[in-house]
Motif scaffolding. Structure first.
Motif, PDB file in Angstrom:
ATOM      1  N   LEU A  11      34.368 -41.071 124.596  1.00  0.00           N
ATOM      2  CA  LEU A  11      34.540 -40.210 125.775  1.00  0.00           C
ATOM      3  C   LEU A  11      33.178 -39.715 126.260  1.00  0.00           C
ATOM      4  O   LEU A  11      32.938 -39.618 127.470  1.00  0.00           O
TER       5      LEU A  11
ATOM      6  N   GLU B 131      45.412 -41.509 132.102  1.00  0.00           N
ATOM      7  CA  GLU B 131      46.850 -41.748 132.223  1.00  0.00           C
ATOM      8  C   GLU B 131      47.594 -40.770 131.322  1.00  0.00           C
ATOM      9  O   GLU B 131      47.261 -40.606 130.143  1.00  0.00           O
TER      10      GLU B 131
ATOM     11  N   ILE C  41      47.935 -36.091 127.672  1.00  0.00           N
ATOM     12  CA  ILE C  41      47.129 -37.278 127.983  1.00  0.00           C
ATOM     13  C   ILE C  41      47.442 -38.407 127.016  1.00  0.00           C
ATOM     14  O   ILE C  41      47.542 -38.201 125.810  1.00  0.00           O
ATOM     15  N   LEU C  42      47.599 -39.601 127.568  1.00  0.00           N
ATOM     16  CA  LEU C  42      47.823 -40.796 126.761  1.00  0.00           C
ATOM     17  C   LEU C  42      46.528 -41.567 126.563  1.00  0.00           C
ATOM     18  O   LEU C  42      46.190 -41.949 125.457  1.00  0.00           O
ATOM     19  N   LEU C  43      45.801 -41.826 127.646  1.00  0.00           N
ATOM     20  CA  LEU C  43      44.603 -42.660 127.522  1.00  0.00           C
ATOM     21  C   LEU C  43      43.581 -42.309 128.590  1.00  0.00           C
ATOM     22  O   LEU C  43      43.911 -41.755 129.650  1.00  0.00           O
ATOM     23  N   VAL C  44      42.333 -42.644 128.277  1.00  0.00           N
ATOM     24  CA  VAL C  44      41.205 -42.486 129.206  1.00  0.00           C
ATOM     25  C   VAL C  44      40.416 -43.787 129.167  1.00  0.00           C
ATOM     26  O   VAL C  44      40.122 -44.312 128.075  1.00  0.00           O
ATOM     27  N   THR C  45      40.085 -44.291 130.349  1.00  0.00           N
ATOM     28  CA  THR C  45      39.344 -45.553 130.403  1.00  0.00           C
ATOM     29  C   THR C  45      38.427 -45.507 131.627  1.00  0.00           C
ATOM     30  O   THR C  45      38.763 -44.863 132.622  1.00  0.00           O
ATOM     31  N   PRO C  46      37.243 -46.153 131.561  1.00  0.00           N
ATOM     32  CA  PRO C  46      36.380 -46.163 132.742  1.00  0.00           C
ATOM     33  C   PRO C  46      37.077 -46.834 133.916  1.00  0.00           C
ATOM     34  O   PRO C  46      37.815 -47.816 133.732  1.00  0.00           O
TER      35      PRO C  46
END
Lengths: 73, 73, 73, 73, 73, 73, 73
Positions: free
Chosen positions: G10, G21, G66-71
């Protein structure tokens, strides 16, 4: 008094009549007598809104079911 | 006695007959014998409201299923 | 013995036959052999009520699925 | 060996074939290789019951999804 | 290497291609780059199974949504 | 001011009008007066969007029901 | 940089545009400004995908949703 921490705001409501709304949508009207950091809450002279029947002299509510607390208007 | 902490209110109910209502809506009537900070609760001579059958001599309820505790009226 | 803490009541049931009811409504009948503060529970000679088949010699139940524990009557 | 703590019962099952049932009802059959206090669990040579396909050489299961663990019979 | 703790099994999978299955049933295929005790997980070159589109160069998954991790076969 | 921690961003919103959206989709418009690390939140002069009726002079919201907080535009 | 801990991944995304997401499937596009160990997250110039309307100058998201973080690609 302006609260700086959320529980200060509950402290201001102590011994006053409040509405406690649960996550399920059920609402209780009672006098806020006690609460803790888990928002476990004790109401005196409490009644569930929209439900017939006697009031609860004392009502302990487990905090994790509670959504909001607000002074009764 | 006015409780200052929610568990004081449960302490006042100890050895008295209470109604424990679960988050699912099920209700148990019994004598409050023990509880802890998780609201794990032990009732003696307990019976589920609306359910036929013998009473439970001892009934351990895990706290996270509990919604409210109030003296039986 | 009157329990003062809820886990004392479970201690009284140790090595005795109990009913463990899950939050889902499923019920297991077995001999209570072990439990901890999370209510993780081990039953010996356990059988699910209403389900055909062999008994479980040992059954580990994760505590957060458990609703109640009561002596078998 | 009589377990006094629930994780002792899991320790007895280590390196043996177990059934792990999830809260969702899914069941895995495998050799219990590792577990921790959260009941995070590792199975070797694991297969989901009722599902076609190759076995998992190693399978990490997050503990909070697990309902029960019992020796395979 | 036989894991003695569940996170040892994840350590063995580091820098290898794994399948991560979520509690919702969604599955991601990627190279396991990082994880922690909450099972927060980072995949590189990750792709959701059954979903069209570009791969994610980096994908952070919050651990509490994860059901299982297993090496890709 | 660029926040380096998420609660710094809430601090910037203190005494300003915000929208608090709950996980259930309900939205409240009020002046952010207090919050804590659990995101327990106190709004003054708060009103639920899409709901008729008087505003809440003070409104305590338990943090675990909150999805997002954003300045009112 | 290869992350060894998930929050390192992160950190690499900080001040860059990401997709967050939620467990509900909702997706937000914004510049990642802050996060903490609970994955409480602050986005600047954030917009919900598939929703008309102005962007949020600042958006605080409680981590447990929060489920996911992505660029963003």
């Amino acid at each position: 008094m302006d609260p700086t921490r959320p529980l200060d705001a509950l402290q201001v409501m102590r011994d006053k009549r409040v509405i406690v709304e649960l996550k399920s949508g059920r609402q209780f009207d009672g006098v806020l007598k006690a609460f803790d950091i888990h928002i476990n809450t004790v109401l005196f002279d409490a009644r569930e809104l929209g439900v017939e029947g006697a009031s609860h002299e004392r009502l302990f509510l487990r905090g994790d079911s509670i959504l909001l607390v607000t002074p009764k208007q």
